[in-house]
Design a protein around this motif. Structure first.
Motif, PDB file in Angstrom:
ATOM      1  N   ALA A 193      75.499   9.664  13.130  1.00 41.99           N
ATOM      2  CA  ALA A 193      74.150   9.331  13.611  1.00 41.99           C
ATOM      3  C   ALA A 193      73.912   9.894  15.013  1.00 41.99           C
ATOM      4  CB  ALA A 193      73.965   7.814  13.613  1.00 41.99           C
TER       5      ALA A 193
ATOM      6  N   ARG B  83      77.483  -5.829  16.251  1.00 43.96           N
ATOM      7  CA  ARG B  83      78.542  -4.983  16.843  1.00 43.96           C
ATOM      8  C   ARG B  83      78.813  -5.426  18.279  1.00 43.96           C
ATOM      9  NH1 ARG B  83      79.321   1.505  16.866  1.00 43.96           N
ATOM     10  NH2 ARG B  83      80.134   1.051  14.799  1.00 43.96           N
TER      11      ARG B  83
ATOM     12  N   PHE C 278      86.942   5.963  17.190  1.00 48.37           N
ATOM     13  CA  PHE C 278      86.599   6.717  15.977  1.00 48.37           C
ATOM     14  C   PHE C 278      87.432   7.999  15.838  1.00 48.37           C
ATOM     15  CE2 PHE C 278      83.746   3.622  15.260  1.00 48.37           C
ATOM     16  CZ  PHE C 278      82.537   3.665  15.925  1.00 48.37           C
TER      17      PHE C 278
ATOM     18  N   ASP D  33      69.177   4.362  16.747  1.00 47.12           N
ATOM     19  CA  ASP D  33      69.884   3.502  15.801  1.00 47.12           C
ATOM     20  C   ASP D  33      69.283   3.733  14.417  1.00 47.12           C
ATOM     21  OD1 ASP D  33      69.943   0.797  18.239  1.00 47.12           O
ATOM     22  OD2 ASP D  33      71.341   2.450  17.884  1.00 47.12           O
ATOM     23  N   PRO D  34      70.108   3.983  13.412  1.00 50.06           N
ATOM     24  CA  PRO D  34      69.561   4.204  12.057  1.00 50.06           C
ATOM     25  C   PRO D  34      68.946   2.921  11.480  1.00 50.06           C
ATOM     26  CG  PRO D  34      71.851   4.929  12.200  1.00 50.06           C
ATOM     27  CD  PRO D  34      71.553   4.172  13.446  1.00 50.06           C
TER      28      PRO D  34
ATOM     29  N   LYS E 247      85.068   4.153  23.747  1.00 49.22           N
ATOM     30  CA  LYS E 247      84.763   2.748  23.484  1.00 49.22           C
ATOM     31  C   LYS E 247      85.617   2.223  22.336  1.00 49.22           C
ATOM     32  CE  LYS E 247      80.987   3.597  20.180  1.00 49.22           C
ATOM     33  NZ  LYS E 247      79.543   3.417  19.891  1.00 49.22           N
TER      34      LYS E 247
ATOM     35  N   PHE F 256      71.992  -5.486  14.966  1.00 48.68           N
ATOM     36  CA  PHE F 256      71.188  -4.474  14.272  1.00 48.68           C
ATOM     37  C   PHE F 256      70.532  -5.103  13.052  1.00 48.68           C
ATOM     38  CE2 PHE F 256      72.726  -1.092  16.837  1.00 48.68           C
ATOM     39  CZ  PHE F 256      74.080  -1.307  17.054  1.00 48.68           C
TER      40      PHE F 256
ATOM     41  N   ARG G  90      87.301   9.425  12.489  1.00 44.96           N
ATOM     42  CA  ARG G  90      86.015   9.862  11.919  1.00 44.96           C
ATOM     43  C   ARG G  90      85.555  11.201  12.482  1.00 44.96           C
ATOM     44  NH1 ARG G  90      81.675   5.185  12.713  1.00 44.96           N
ATOM     45  NH2 ARG G  90      80.394   6.460  11.354  1.00 44.96           N
ATOM     46  N   PHE G  91      85.794  11.358  13.767  1.00 44.52           N
ATOM     47  CA  PHE G  91      85.270  12.559  14.427  1.00 44.52           C
ATOM     48  C   PHE G  91      86.407  13.283  15.146  1.00 44.52           C
ATOM     49  CE2 PHE G  91      81.553  10.530  13.191  1.00 44.52           C
ATOM     50  CZ  PHE G  91      81.322   9.338  13.868  1.00 44.52           C
TER      51      PHE G  91
ATOM     52  N   LEU H   4      72.475   3.919   5.252  1.00 44.99           N
ATOM     53  CA  LEU H   4      73.736   3.429   5.833  1.00 44.99           C
ATOM     54  C   LEU H   4      74.920   4.254   5.325  1.00 44.99           C
ATOM     55  CD1 LEU H   4      75.359   1.429   7.527  1.00 44.99           C
ATOM     56  CD2 LEU H   4      75.327  -0.149   5.566  1.00 44.99           C
TER      57      LEU H   4
ATOM     58  N   THR I 261      78.765   5.929  24.294  1.00 46.49           N
ATOM     59  CA  THR I 261      78.083   6.142  23.013  1.00 46.49           C
ATOM     60  C   THR I 261      77.146   7.331  23.223  1.00 46.49           C
ATOM     61  OG1 THR I 261      78.160   3.771  22.463  1.00 46.49           O
ATOM     62  CG2 THR I 261      76.550   5.118  21.284  1.00 46.49           C
TER      63      THR I 261
ATOM     64  N   GLN J 119      77.720   6.597   7.331  1.00 46.61           N
ATOM     65  CA  GLN J 119      79.140   6.216   7.300  1.00 46.61           C
ATOM     66  C   GLN J 119      80.007   7.262   6.609  1.00 46.61           C
ATOM     67  OE1 GLN J 119      80.144   3.384   9.153  1.00 46.61           O
ATOM     68  NE2 GLN J 119      78.047   3.898   9.724  1.00 46.61           N
TER      69      GLN J 119
ATOM     70  N   HIS K  52      71.544   8.880  20.611  1.00 45.12           N
ATOM     71  CA  HIS K  52      71.206   8.562  19.217  1.00 45.12           C
ATOM     72  C   HIS K  52      69.991   7.649  19.143  1.00 45.12           C
ATOM     73  CE1 HIS K  52      73.378   4.983  20.503  1.00 45.12           C
ATOM     74  NE2 HIS K  52      72.739   4.337  19.533  1.00 45.12           N
TER      75      HIS K  52
HETATM   76  C1  LIG Z   1      74.432   1.682  11.174  1.00 48.68           C
HETATM   77  C2  LIG Z   1      75.094   1.938  12.300  1.00 48.68           C
HETATM   78  C3  LIG Z   1      75.852   3.184  12.566  1.00 48.68           C
HETATM   79  C4  LIG Z   1      76.234   3.028  14.067  1.00 48.68           C
HETATM   80  C5  LIG Z   1      76.407   1.509  14.196  1.00 48.68           C
HETATM   81  C6  LIG Z   1      75.157   1.040  13.495  1.00 48.68           C
HETATM   82  O1  LIG Z   1      75.259  -0.307  13.099  1.00 48.68           O
HETATM   83  C7  LIG Z   1      73.937   1.295  14.392  1.00 48.68           C
HETATM   84  C8  LIG Z   1      74.196   2.378  15.463  1.00 48.68           C
HETATM   85  C9  LIG Z   1      75.069   3.544  14.950  1.00 48.68           C
HETATM   86  C10 LIG Z   1      75.759   4.397  16.053  1.00 48.68           C
HETATM   87  C11 LIG Z   1      76.172   3.490  17.248  1.00 48.68           C
HETATM   88  C12 LIG Z   1      74.867   5.545  16.580  1.00 48.68           C
HETATM   89  C13 LIG Z   1      75.688   6.513  17.470  1.00 48.68           C
HETATM   90  C14 LIG Z   1      76.893   7.097  16.674  1.00 48.68           C
HETATM   91  C15 LIG Z   1      77.821   6.003  16.100  1.00 48.68           C
HETATM   92  C16 LIG Z   1      78.856   6.706  15.202  1.00 48.68           C
HETATM   93  C17 LIG Z   1      78.623   5.315  17.223  1.00 48.68           C
HETATM   94  O2  LIG Z   1      78.771   5.889  18.335  1.00 48.68           O
HETATM   95  O3  LIG Z   1      79.135   4.191  17.008  1.00 48.68           O
HETATM   96  C18 LIG Z   1      76.941   5.026  15.261  1.00 48.68           C
HETATM   97  C19 LIG Z   1      77.512   3.794  14.539  1.00 48.68           C
HETATM   98  C20 LIG Z   1      78.484   4.120  13.399  1.00 48.68           C
HETATM   99  O4  LIG Z   1      79.527   3.423  13.328  1.00 48.68           O
HETATM  100  O5  LIG Z   1      78.223   5.026  12.572  1.00 48.68           O
END
Ligand SMILES: C=C1C[C@]23C[C@@]1(O)CC[C@H]2[C@]1(C)CCC[C@@](C)(C(=O)O)[C@H]1[C@@H]3C(=O)O
Ligand SMILES: O=C(O)CCC(=O)C(=O)O
Ligand SMILES: [Fe+2]
Length: 348
Positions: free
Chosen positions: A332, A202, A114, A223-224, A125, A293, A117-118, A323, A218, A327, A221
């Motif tokens: 989350a 996933r 990511f 899960d949303p 991972k 999920f 994203r971040f 959702l 990870t 995103q 969190h």
């Molecule tokens: C709706 C979702 C967002 C994340 C995947 C998922 O399908 C369910 C879990 C979420 C997540 C794993 C929670 C921790 C942060 C996150 C950014 C991650 O580490 O992957 C989350 C997922 C996401 O892609 O936003």
């Protein structure tokens, strides 16, 4: 960001280093001693087995939203095939994996850590996420996704993971029956709510990490989503926060890990709790997990059954809105639902 390069540097990039108060450290937390729920016993209809399953799930979900599921009836060979497919996908060169690149703001596709994203506390991972629908009119949706993104020679891959998702959807609907009985709303209510579920699958791949004590696969969190059915391979790493401390979940190939997500916490009007969890990495072995999920159809209004009346803890919302929030607006974590409610009410 290719982990095959990152893994061989003496130090991992600072973006992957978590703050002192969030990093896992060197200690492995105590194992969580959680009695497994016998799904087969529940399905047998034996009154004692049904009552036992409902009681175990009720106790677990009122406190920490996590339990193990055994005697689930899913073919071990299918689970093994999905783990093998996961290993083969992530073993590919980055350029090949990037053919399924996850686009910003979308939940599906391949992503590595990511980085787009971040900017800090990056997860150690790689992930491959895709949509599964239980709607018969959308049968083959997973196969089509892989054929279109990865090419025709990925059709068999898509077929295996779609079969797995179909089995997971079936397990979720059975668990929804137990949750309905446990909450006193009857076996049908939640099962019907999720009948045409539009879920997310996933595949998680956590490379070995040379600074595992300062990184996280990870972050912490809930899960949303509504319900998560997770199968971890023989490499430990999942941890759950119970009684104010982290606990490790010992891998058990015959069990599924099940946890309540934010959306089901809202559906239960806060009676059942979303499970706070995280995944740690290690210095020796890569780790994989298969996470299904469960999500309702995106336009369904998330509103508790009338029997769970009393003061509402959360306003009505759609899964689509939550959702999108995760995103596009919010990473989350342990407080996603509260942040989402504040965001919904931001202009009021
Ligand atoms: C709706 C979702 C967002 C994340 C995947 C998922 O399908 C369910 C879990 C979420 C997540 C794993 C929670 C921790 C942060 C996150 C950014 C991650 O580490 O992957 C989350 C997922 C996401 O892609 O936003
Ligand atoms: O890999 C694990 O064991 C947990 C993964 C997880 O929590 C997630 O993908 O939401
Ligand atoms: Fe999770």
């Amino acid at each position: 960001m290719s982990f095959s390069i990152l893994q061989h540097q003496s130090h991992i990039p600072s973006q992957f280093i978590w703050p002192d108060d969030e990093r896992p450290g060197a200690e492995t937390p105590p194992p969580l001693d959680v009695p497994p729920v016998d799904l087969g016993g529940f399905l047998s209809g034996d009154p004692e087995a049904v009552a036992n399953a409902a009681r175990l799930i009720d106790q677990a979900c009122r406190s920490h939203g996590f339990f193990l599921l055994v005697n689930h009836g899913i073919d071990a060979a299918l689970i093994d095939r999905v783990h093998a497919a996961t290993t083969s996908f992530f073993a590919m060169p980055l350029a090949d994996k990037e053919r399924a690149h996850r686009k910003p703001g979308e939940p599906c596709g391949y992503a590595s850590s990511f980085t787009d994203r971040f900017s800090s506390k990056l997860p150690w991972k790689e992930t491959l996420s895709f949509r599964y629908s239980a709607d018969p009119n959308l049968a083959g949706i997973v196969q089509t996704y892989f054929s279109q993104t990865m090419g025709e020679d990925y059709k068999a891959f898509g077929r295996v993971v779609e079969e797995y998702c179909s089995e997971m959807s079936g397990v979720c609907l059975k668990v929804m029956e137990v949750l309905g009985i446990s909450l006193g709303v009857g076996a049908d209510w939640f099962r019907e709510f999720f009948k045409g579920n539009d879920s997310i699958m996933r595949l998680n791949y956590y490379p070995a990490c040379q600074e595992a004590h300062a990184a996280l696969g990870t972050g912490p969190h809930c899960d949303p989503t509504s319900l998560t059915i997770l199968h971890q391979d023989q490499v430990a790493g999942l941890q759950v926060f119970v009684d104010q401390q982290w606990h490790s979940i010992t891998p058990n190939p015959h069990a599924f890990v099940v946890n309540i997500g934010d959306t089901f916490m809202a559906l239960s009007n806060g009676i059942y709790k979303g499970c706070l969890h995280r995944a740690v990495v290690n210095g020796a072995a890569a780790r994989k997990s298969l996470a299904f999920f469960l999500c309702p159809k995106t336009d369904r209004i998330v509103r508790p059954p009338p029997q769970l009346g009393g003061a509402r803890l959360y306003p009505d919302f759609t899964w689509a809105a939550l959702l999108e929030f995760t995103q596009k607006h919010y990473r989350a974590d342990a407080k996603t639902l509260d942040a989402f409610v504040a965001w919904l009410q931001r202009d009021s």
